[in-house]
Design a protein around this motif. Sequence first.
Motif, PDB file in Angstrom:
ATOM      1  N   ARG A   1      23.110 -37.273 -39.628  1.00 24.62           N
ATOM      2  CA  ARG A   1      23.271 -38.592 -39.091  1.00 24.62           C
ATOM      3  C   ARG A   1      24.396 -39.575 -39.952  1.00 24.62           C
ATOM      4  N   GLY A   2      24.684 -38.888 -41.171  1.00 20.46           N
ATOM      5  CA  GLY A   2      25.830 -39.658 -42.019  1.00 20.46           C
ATOM      6  C   GLY A   2      27.095 -38.994 -41.793  1.00 20.46           C
ATOM      7  N   ASN A   3      27.230 -37.952 -41.216  1.00 24.16           N
ATOM      8  CA  ASN A   3      28.327 -37.003 -40.883  1.00 24.16           C
ATOM      9  C   ASN A   3      29.026 -37.449 -39.647  1.00 24.16           C
ATOM     10  N   SER A   4      30.110 -38.226 -40.012  1.00 26.81           N
ATOM     11  CA  SER A   4      30.901 -38.911 -38.772  1.00 26.81           C
ATOM     12  C   SER A   4      31.162 -37.744 -37.771  1.00 26.81           C
ATOM     13  N   ASN A   5      31.368 -36.604 -38.024  1.00 28.79           N
ATOM     14  CA  ASN A   5      31.886 -35.446 -37.083  1.00 28.79           C
ATOM     15  C   ASN A   5      30.620 -34.921 -36.282  1.00 28.79           C
ATOM     16  N   ALA A   6      29.688 -35.010 -36.723  1.00 27.40           N
ATOM     17  CA  ALA A   6      28.431 -34.433 -35.991  1.00 27.40           C
ATOM     18  C   ALA A   6      27.298 -35.344 -35.611  1.00 27.40           C
ATOM     19  N   SER A   7      27.624 -36.465 -35.952  1.00 29.84           N
ATOM     20  CA  SER A   7      26.287 -37.490 -35.979  1.00 29.84           C
ATOM     21  C   SER A   7      25.884 -37.762 -34.742  1.00 29.84           C
ATOM     22  N   ASP A   8      26.721 -37.532 -33.297  1.00 31.30           N
ATOM     23  CA  ASP A   8      26.268 -37.846 -32.231  1.00 31.30           C
ATOM     24  C   ASP A   8      25.385 -36.597 -31.418  1.00 31.30           C
ATOM     25  N   ASN A   9      25.296 -35.420 -32.266  1.00 33.43           N
ATOM     26  CA  ASN A   9      24.683 -34.581 -31.548  1.00 33.43           C
ATOM     27  C   ASN A   9      23.209 -34.724 -31.284  1.00 33.43           C
ATOM     28  N   MET A  10      22.548 -34.030 -30.419  1.00 35.87           N
ATOM     29  CA  MET A  10      21.027 -34.403 -30.064  1.00 35.87           C
ATOM     30  C   MET A  10      20.298 -33.525 -30.886  1.00 35.87           C
ATOM     31  N   VAL A  11      19.257 -34.015 -31.748  1.00 32.14           N
ATOM     32  CA  VAL A  11      18.502 -33.487 -32.528  1.00 32.14           C
ATOM     33  C   VAL A  11      16.900 -33.603 -32.034  1.00 32.14           C
ATOM     34  N   PHE A  12      16.430 -32.292 -31.913  1.00 36.92           N
ATOM     35  CA  PHE A  12      14.856 -32.521 -31.701  1.00 36.92           C
ATOM     36  C   PHE A  12      14.162 -31.730 -32.612  1.00 36.92           C
ATOM     37  N   MET A  13      13.256 -32.691 -33.493  1.00 35.44           N
ATOM     38  CA  MET A  13      12.271 -31.956 -34.337  1.00 35.44           C
ATOM     39  C   MET A  13      11.311 -31.009 -33.475  1.00 35.44           C
ATOM     40  N   PHE A  14      11.257 -29.710 -34.362  1.00 35.96           N
ATOM     41  CA  PHE A  14      10.597 -28.671 -33.218  1.00 35.96           C
ATOM     42  C   PHE A  14       9.909 -28.205 -34.545  1.00 35.96           C
ATOM     43  N   THR A  15       8.465 -28.522 -34.416  1.00 38.10           N
ATOM     44  CA  THR A  15       7.780 -28.265 -35.923  1.00 38.10           C
ATOM     45  C   THR A  15       6.227 -28.137 -35.322  1.00 38.10           C
ATOM     46  N   THR A  16       5.470 -27.652 -36.376  1.00 38.02           N
ATOM     47  CA  THR A  16       4.153 -27.544 -36.216  1.00 38.02           C
ATOM     48  C   THR A  16       3.512 -28.609 -36.765  1.00 38.02           C
ATOM     49  N   SER A  17       4.156 -29.590 -37.314  1.00 34.07           N
ATOM     50  CA  SER A  17       3.441 -30.810 -37.955  1.00 34.07           C
ATOM     51  C   SER A  17       3.348 -31.839 -36.995  1.00 34.07           C
ATOM     52  N   ASP A  18       2.066 -32.410 -36.631  1.00 35.83           N
ATOM     53  CA  ASP A  18       1.669 -33.450 -35.949  1.00 35.83           C
ATOM     54  C   ASP A  18       1.377 -34.682 -36.540  1.00 35.83           C
ATOM     55  N   SER A  19       1.867 -34.767 -37.917  1.00 31.75           N
ATOM     56  CA  SER A  19       1.616 -35.655 -38.694  1.00 31.75           C
ATOM     57  C   SER A  19       2.288 -37.104 -38.324  1.00 31.75           C
ATOM     58  N   GLU A  20       1.449 -38.128 -38.270  1.00 30.72           N
ATOM     59  CA  GLU A  20       2.103 -39.355 -37.770  1.00 30.72           C
ATOM     60  C   GLU A  20       3.089 -39.875 -38.859  1.00 30.72           C
ATOM     61  N   LYS A  21       2.980 -39.318 -39.900  1.00 29.90           N
ATOM     62  CA  LYS A  21       3.986 -39.746 -41.079  1.00 29.90           C
ATOM     63  C   LYS A  21       5.292 -39.039 -40.783  1.00 29.90           C
ATOM     64  N   ASP A  22       5.113 -37.884 -40.423  1.00 27.51           N
ATOM     65  CA  ASP A  22       6.463 -36.960 -40.032  1.00 27.51           C
ATOM     66  C   ASP A  22       6.930 -37.604 -38.937  1.00 27.51           C
ATOM     67  N   ILE A  23       6.245 -37.836 -37.864  1.00 29.68           N
ATOM     68  CA  ILE A  23       6.879 -38.307 -36.376  1.00 29.68           C
ATOM     69  C   ILE A  23       7.559 -39.475 -36.692  1.00 29.68           C
ATOM     70  N   SER A  24       6.846 -40.436 -37.393  1.00 35.44           N
ATOM     71  CA  SER A  24       7.331 -41.871 -37.514  1.00 35.44           C
ATOM     72  C   SER A  24       8.778 -41.700 -38.297  1.00 35.44           C
ATOM     73  N   ARG A  25       8.802 -40.840 -39.493  1.00 36.03           N
ATOM     74  CA  ARG A  25      10.103 -40.694 -40.370  1.00 36.03           C
ATOM     75  C   ARG A  25      10.975 -40.215 -39.426  1.00 36.03           C
ATOM     76  N   ALA A  26      10.555 -39.148 -38.575  1.00 34.94           N
ATOM     77  CA  ALA A  26      11.864 -38.737 -37.864  1.00 34.94           C
ATOM     78  C   ALA A  26      12.491 -39.452 -36.846  1.00 34.94           C
ATOM     79  N   TYR A  27      11.753 -40.311 -36.148  1.00 35.62           N
ATOM     80  CA  TYR A  27      12.264 -41.579 -35.194  1.00 35.62           C
ATOM     81  C   TYR A  27      13.268 -42.318 -36.155  1.00 35.62           C
ATOM     82  N   GLY A  28      12.433 -42.620 -37.381  1.00 34.78           N
ATOM     83  CA  GLY A  28      13.468 -43.675 -38.184  1.00 34.78           C
ATOM     84  C   GLY A  28      14.862 -43.032 -38.448  1.00 34.78           C
TER      85      GLY A  28
END
Length: 136
Positions: A72-99
């Motif tokens: 997200r800090g890389n101006s050449n690639a920051s607009d690409n879509m990113v989907f976390m695809f993980t085994t973690s269903d931790s509310e902390k991980d989810i909240s951090r990812a959306y942040g």
Amino acid sequence: MNILLVEDDDLDATMIKRALKKVAPGTVLTRATDGIEAMEMISSGAIASPFFVLLDINMPRMNGHEFLRELRGNSNASDNMVFMFTTSDSEKDISRAYGERVNGYIVKPQSADSMNEIIETLQGYWTACEPPLDLA
């Protein structure tokens, strides 16, 4: 679709490849085994924009959260879509990812049918959405 898979687990990568072959056979898939390798691929132009990133969290060297922050800090690639695809269903991980401006958070499915449904959904999203004009 053009996908950068950032995944260190070979079994999970194989499951994703099989689903893509079945549901979206024209997909271009590039795999990195951690965030550092993925950033090197992006920086070197080894993956063409626009692209989706399917991003695991728990990886060696640079984890998914660290990669997302750097991307997200890389101006050449920051607009690409990113989907976390993980085994973690931790509310902390989810909240951090959306942040960190993830586009979506997906808990890895356990069955091939569920994986196929997720890939179909991503393909529909890819087809329906217009990429940012500076990436097209």
